[in-house]
Design a protein around this motif. Sequence first.
Motif, PDB file in Angstrom:
ATOM      1  N   GLY A 239      30.925  47.233  46.859  1.00 17.07           N
ATOM      2  CA  GLY A 239      32.200  47.911  47.007  1.00 17.07           C
ATOM      3  C   GLY A 239      33.395  47.041  46.665  1.00 17.07           C
ATOM      4  O   GLY A 239      34.385  47.524  46.100  1.00 17.07           O
ATOM      5  N   GLU A 240      33.323  45.759  46.995  1.00 19.76           N
ATOM      6  CA  GLU A 240      34.437  44.861  46.701  1.00 19.76           C
ATOM      7  C   GLU A 240      34.661  44.720  45.199  1.00 19.76           C
ATOM      8  O   GLU A 240      35.805  44.600  44.739  1.00 19.76           O
ATOM      9  CB  GLU A 240      34.181  43.486  47.335  1.00 19.76           C
ATOM     10  CG  GLU A 240      34.309  43.470  48.847  1.00 19.76           C
ATOM     11  CD  GLU A 240      35.688  43.940  49.312  1.00 19.76           C
ATOM     12  OE1 GLU A 240      36.697  43.485  48.724  1.00 19.76           O
ATOM     13  OE2 GLU A 240      35.750  44.780  50.230  1.00 19.76           O
ATOM     14  N   GLN A 241      33.576  44.740  44.425  1.00 19.06           N
ATOM     15  CA  GLN A 241      33.714  44.666  42.971  1.00 19.06           C
ATOM     16  C   GLN A 241      34.343  45.946  42.411  1.00 19.06           C
ATOM     17  O   GLN A 241      35.134  45.896  41.459  1.00 19.06           O
ATOM     18  CB  GLN A 241      32.351  44.413  42.325  1.00 19.06           C
ATOM     19  CG  GLN A 241      31.768  43.046  42.599  1.00 19.06           C
ATOM     20  CD  GLN A 241      32.554  41.941  41.918  1.00 19.06           C
ATOM     21  OE1 GLN A 241      33.300  42.178  40.974  1.00 19.06           O
ATOM     22  NE2 GLN A 241      32.384  40.722  42.404  1.00 19.06           N
ATOM     23  N   ILE A 242      34.000  47.077  43.003  1.00 18.54           N
ATOM     24  CA  ILE A 242      34.581  48.344  42.557  1.00 18.54           C
ATOM     25  C   ILE A 242      36.081  48.357  42.824  1.00 18.54           C
ATOM     26  O   ILE A 242      36.886  48.767  41.971  1.00 18.54           O
ATOM     27  CB  ILE A 242      33.897  49.529  43.271  1.00 18.54           C
ATOM     28  CG1 ILE A 242      32.391  49.525  43.002  1.00 18.54           C
ATOM     29  CG2 ILE A 242      34.511  50.852  42.817  1.00 18.54           C
ATOM     30  CD1 ILE A 242      31.607  50.456  43.899  1.00 18.54           C
ATOM     31  N   LYS A 243      36.477  47.892  43.998  1.00 21.24           N
ATOM     32  CA  LYS A 243      37.905  47.826  44.336  1.00 21.24           C
ATOM     33  C   LYS A 243      38.647  46.869  43.397  1.00 21.24           C
ATOM     34  O   LYS A 243      39.787  47.127  43.005  1.00 21.24           O
ATOM     35  CB  LYS A 243      38.068  47.385  45.786  1.00 21.24           C
ATOM     36  CG  LYS A 243      37.583  48.401  46.806  1.00 21.24           C
ATOM     37  CD  LYS A 243      37.718  47.861  48.224  1.00 21.24           C
ATOM     38  CE  LYS A 243      37.172  48.849  49.246  1.00 21.24           C
ATOM     39  NZ  LYS A 243      37.235  48.298  50.625  1.00 21.24           N
ATOM     40  N   ARG A 244      38.005  45.778  43.045  1.00 20.17           N
ATOM     41  CA  ARG A 244      38.631  44.820  42.129  1.00 20.17           C
ATOM     42  C   ARG A 244      38.859  45.450  40.756  1.00 20.17           C
ATOM     43  O   ARG A 244      39.933  45.295  40.160  1.00 20.17           O
ATOM     44  CB  ARG A 244      37.740  43.575  41.999  1.00 20.17           C
ATOM     45  CG  ARG A 244      38.339  42.491  41.096  1.00 20.17           C
ATOM     46  CD  ARG A 244      37.430  41.272  41.051  1.00 20.17           C
ATOM     47  NE  ARG A 244      36.162  41.547  40.390  1.00 20.17           N
ATOM     48  CZ  ARG A 244      35.979  41.497  39.076  1.00 20.17           C
ATOM     49  NH1 ARG A 244      37.003  41.195  38.276  1.00 20.17           N
ATOM     50  NH2 ARG A 244      34.795  41.739  38.559  1.00 20.17           N
ATOM     51  N   LEU A 245      37.858  46.178  40.251  1.00 18.36           N
ATOM     52  CA  LEU A 245      38.017  46.852  38.957  1.00 18.36           C
ATOM     53  C   LEU A 245      39.120  47.891  39.024  1.00 18.36           C
ATOM     54  O   LEU A 245      39.886  48.066  38.065  1.00 18.36           O
ATOM     55  CB  LEU A 245      36.693  47.512  38.543  1.00 18.36           C
ATOM     56  CG  LEU A 245      35.533  46.584  38.210  1.00 18.36           C
ATOM     57  CD1 LEU A 245      34.291  47.407  37.873  1.00 18.36           C
ATOM     58  CD2 LEU A 245      35.874  45.650  37.069  1.00 18.36           C
ATOM     59  N   GLN A 246      39.204  48.592  40.148  1.00 19.17           N
ATOM     60  CA  GLN A 246      40.241  49.610  40.308  1.00 19.17           C
ATOM     61  C   GLN A 246      41.626  48.983  40.281  1.00 19.17           C
ATOM     62  O   GLN A 246      42.560  49.514  39.655  1.00 19.17           O
ATOM     63  CB  GLN A 246      40.027  50.362  41.620  1.00 19.17           C
ATOM     64  CG  GLN A 246      40.994  51.513  41.839  1.00 19.17           C
ATOM     65  CD  GLN A 246      40.749  52.224  43.156  1.00 19.17           C
ATOM     66  OE1 GLN A 246      40.252  51.630  44.113  1.00 19.17           O
ATOM     67  NE2 GLN A 246      41.095  53.497  43.214  1.00 19.17           N
ATOM     68  N   LEU A 247      41.764  47.844  40.933  1.00 20.11           N
ATOM     69  CA  LEU A 247      43.053  47.153  40.961  1.00 20.11           C
ATOM     70  C   LEU A 247      43.441  46.672  39.565  1.00 20.11           C
ATOM     71  O   LEU A 247      44.593  46.809  39.141  1.00 20.11           O
ATOM     72  CB  LEU A 247      42.988  45.975  41.933  1.00 20.11           C
ATOM     73  CG  LEU A 247      44.293  45.195  42.156  1.00 20.11           C
ATOM     74  CD1 LEU A 247      45.351  46.115  42.767  1.00 20.11           C
ATOM     75  CD2 LEU A 247      44.047  43.990  43.056  1.00 20.11           C
TER      76      LEU A 247
END
Length: 442
Positions: A239-247
């Motif tokens: 999930g943290e990687q997904i949030k990073r890509l979103q940012l």
Amino acid sequence: MSSRDMVFPIEVIDNVVVGVEEPWNNHWLPFTNLDLIFPPFEIGSFLCFKKPSNGSFSTIVNTLKASLSRALTVYYPLAGDIIWNQAVEEKQIRCNQGVNFVTAVADVQLKELNFYNPDNEGIEAKLMPKKPRGVFAVQVTELKCGGIVIGCLFDHRIADGYSADMFISSWANITRTGTDLSMFPSFERSYFNPRCPPIYSTSIDNMFAPFLPPSKTTNDQNDDNGDHSLVNRTFYVEGEQIKRLQLLASENGCMRSKVEAFTSFLWKKIALSMEDSGKHNRVCNVAVAVNGRRRLSEGDGEEKEKLMASYFGNVISMPYGSKTAQIATNKEHFLELIDWVEEKRPQPLTSKAFAGEEMAVMVSAGQRFHTMDGTDFGWGKVAFGSCYVPSESSDFLVMIMPGPVNDEDWIVYMHLPLKHINYIEVDASDVLKPLNVDYLKL
């Protein structure tokens, strides 16, 4: 021997056709205009369960057959076949022909299955059903540890992922409770009647085209080595990687969705892979599946919204490129698409991204599907579930699914050329981790 090298024997102990409990004789169901934008394409799913605490395998199989027969009474197109109806001079679904149901036992434990690479002598060859007839097939397999795998194979021409999820959830509920459906499906074709006169803009002509069977050299498959072969691989994304890509994808205060951010990330990696292999002038089209149920009911009241939510069939569009993807998020796009198909009917059609010689990838978001993380047939919730595309399919697909342990994490299934998978595994290793049992807690 590691799970990646695991080859296991399997024995088929039964192969029958499960009929409909209350069949309608000689019942035909026409395709809607939104069904006709899907060429022949098979897609499956497999659901893995830990050993049931009670009930023998034979008892469970008999219960599944009985509940499937009851479910098919309501979801009758799944027991049908697609054949020519001379009376209307087009192909239709002839319902209530029955479903192939295979029962097997496999000498392998659940934790030994190779979820990362389901090809070859593993999940595809041993645990997924073949579909010799009809539009739907099932295989139920008992594993050495007592676990159970249920494999299903659908013809996409009659059902999108939303509909398949709705059916499996209903089948599970009938099995578990003996009575309840999770949702009664609607097959009301009038929802998709064209307007008179038809109205559509040139944007539809830019997004869809007549379907022609692919040649052996389409979709970037004309290499002179084995790297062009299509393979299936499954990855884990935290999930943290997904949030990073979103940012990273969000600029000027405009927050992109997680799916948009991941799709952009994947698109860039595939483009870099093509450049790395010397194909500087080739194009990669990425089409995103858009569910039209909520959009088609906009402004028509709560009752229409409920009816559309229960509709079984295909209600998705496949735009590609940033501008057309934005257009496809509104109601008018789907109304125009219905009108446009009416003038082409019954000719098979497809997204223009897949109609040419260039590479094209479909990205589909299934994070909200209950099948992959909440299905319960009565012996406990699914431990792991994934979609599956037969290895011989020439269509490129990426499916995003919910993580089985953490809702913020994703399972990402890919059906892509091996050369792109190899590049992604190296260049995107910080985001996409090969799926293994450590992530699943089996």
